[in-house]
Design a protein around this motif. Sequence first.
Motif, mmCIF file in Angstrom:
data_model
loop_
_atom_site.group_PDB
_atom_site.id
_atom_site.type_symbol
_atom_site.label_atom_id
_atom_site.label_comp_id
_atom_site.label_asym_id
_atom_site.label_seq_id
_atom_site.Cartn_x
_atom_site.Cartn_y
_atom_site.Cartn_z
ATOM 1 N N ALA A 110 0.884 -1.163 0.000
ATOM 2 C CA ALA A 110 0.000 0.000 0.000
ATOM 3 C C ALA A 110 0.923 1.214 0.000
ATOM 4 N N GLU A 111 0.653 2.151 -0.909
ATOM 5 C CA GLU A 111 1.538 3.314 -1.047
ATOM 6 C C GLU A 111 0.705 4.567 -1.269
ATOM 7 N N PHE A 112 0.947 5.557 -0.414
ATOM 8 C CA PHE A 112 0.307 6.854 -0.599
ATOM 9 C C PHE A 112 1.346 7.803 -1.181
ATOM 10 N N GLU A 113 0.989 8.445 -2.288
ATOM 11 C CA GLU A 113 1.903 9.344 -2.993
ATOM 12 C C GLU A 113 1.223 10.706 -3.136
ATOM 13 N N GLU A 114 1.957 11.766 -2.848
ATOM 14 C CA GLU A 114 1.442 13.132 -3.020
ATOM 15 C C GLU A 114 2.420 13.861 -3.932
ATOM 16 N N LEU A 115 1.904 14.314 -5.090
ATOM 17 C CA LEU A 115 2.765 14.931 -6.099
ATOM 18 C C LEU A 115 2.288 16.342 -6.420
ATOM 19 N N ASN A 116 3.247 17.249 -6.582
ATOM 20 C CA ASN A 116 2.947 18.592 -7.062
ATOM 21 C C ASN A 116 3.231 18.603 -8.560
ATOM 22 N N VAL A 117 2.201 18.889 -9.338
ATOM 23 C CA VAL A 117 2.301 18.870 -10.793
ATOM 24 C C VAL A 117 2.269 20.308 -11.293
ATOM 25 N N SER A 118 3.264 20.669 -12.088
ATOM 26 C CA SER A 118 3.335 21.998 -12.687
ATOM 27 C C SER A 118 3.496 21.824 -14.199
ATOM 28 N N ARG A 119 2.477 22.261 -14.961
ATOM 29 C CA ARG A 119 2.503 22.120 -16.422
ATOM 30 C C ARG A 119 2.392 23.489 -17.073
ATOM 31 N N ASN A 120 3.248 23.708 -18.055
ATOM 32 C CA ASN A 120 3.211 24.927 -18.864
ATOM 33 C C ASN A 120 2.979 24.515 -20.314
#
Length: 177
Positions: A110-120
């Motif tokens: 079980a894996e909890f992942e939190e990602l900040n996504v920045s798209r231009n």
Amino acid sequence: MPFLLNRSLFTCLIMLVFSLHSQAQIQTAQSSSDFWNHVRFGGGIGLSLGDGFFSGTLAPSAIYEFNNQFALGIGLNGTYNTQKNAYKSTVLGGSLIGLFNPIPEIQLSAEFEELNVSRNWDDRFAIPKENYWYPALFVGAGFRSHNVAVGIRYDVLYDKAKSIYAEAWAPFVRVYF
């Protein structure tokens, strides 16, 4: 005589303090080395090249093995993507992972992942810049041989519009040394 008694008492106290301090250092060194004997390091490296496309990922991780069945760990993730004349994105984040081996050959995770996504996006698309946090909660199962596990995981929080992954199902290869 009282002077000799005080001097002997003082000497005994000093020796006691030094012996307790030495014993504490030995126990601290043993428990510290015992902790590191249960830590395993691993992670992932990804590289994808195509016609005008580049993607690179670096994702180190570490787990602490409580025993032969249970492990808990943390990971970092850094990804850079670019598609010529389309977009550039940066993804940074971290994860917590729990591993359970009911038998040595089977690994459940079980894996909890939190990602900040920045798209231009390229100006011609008229899509505004995006910057958001994306959570993922993976449950997985795999076959394990020594320090390598191969399997599949599923993101129960999958959102096609926001996820950096193409599908909720994803294969994995885990290696911890």
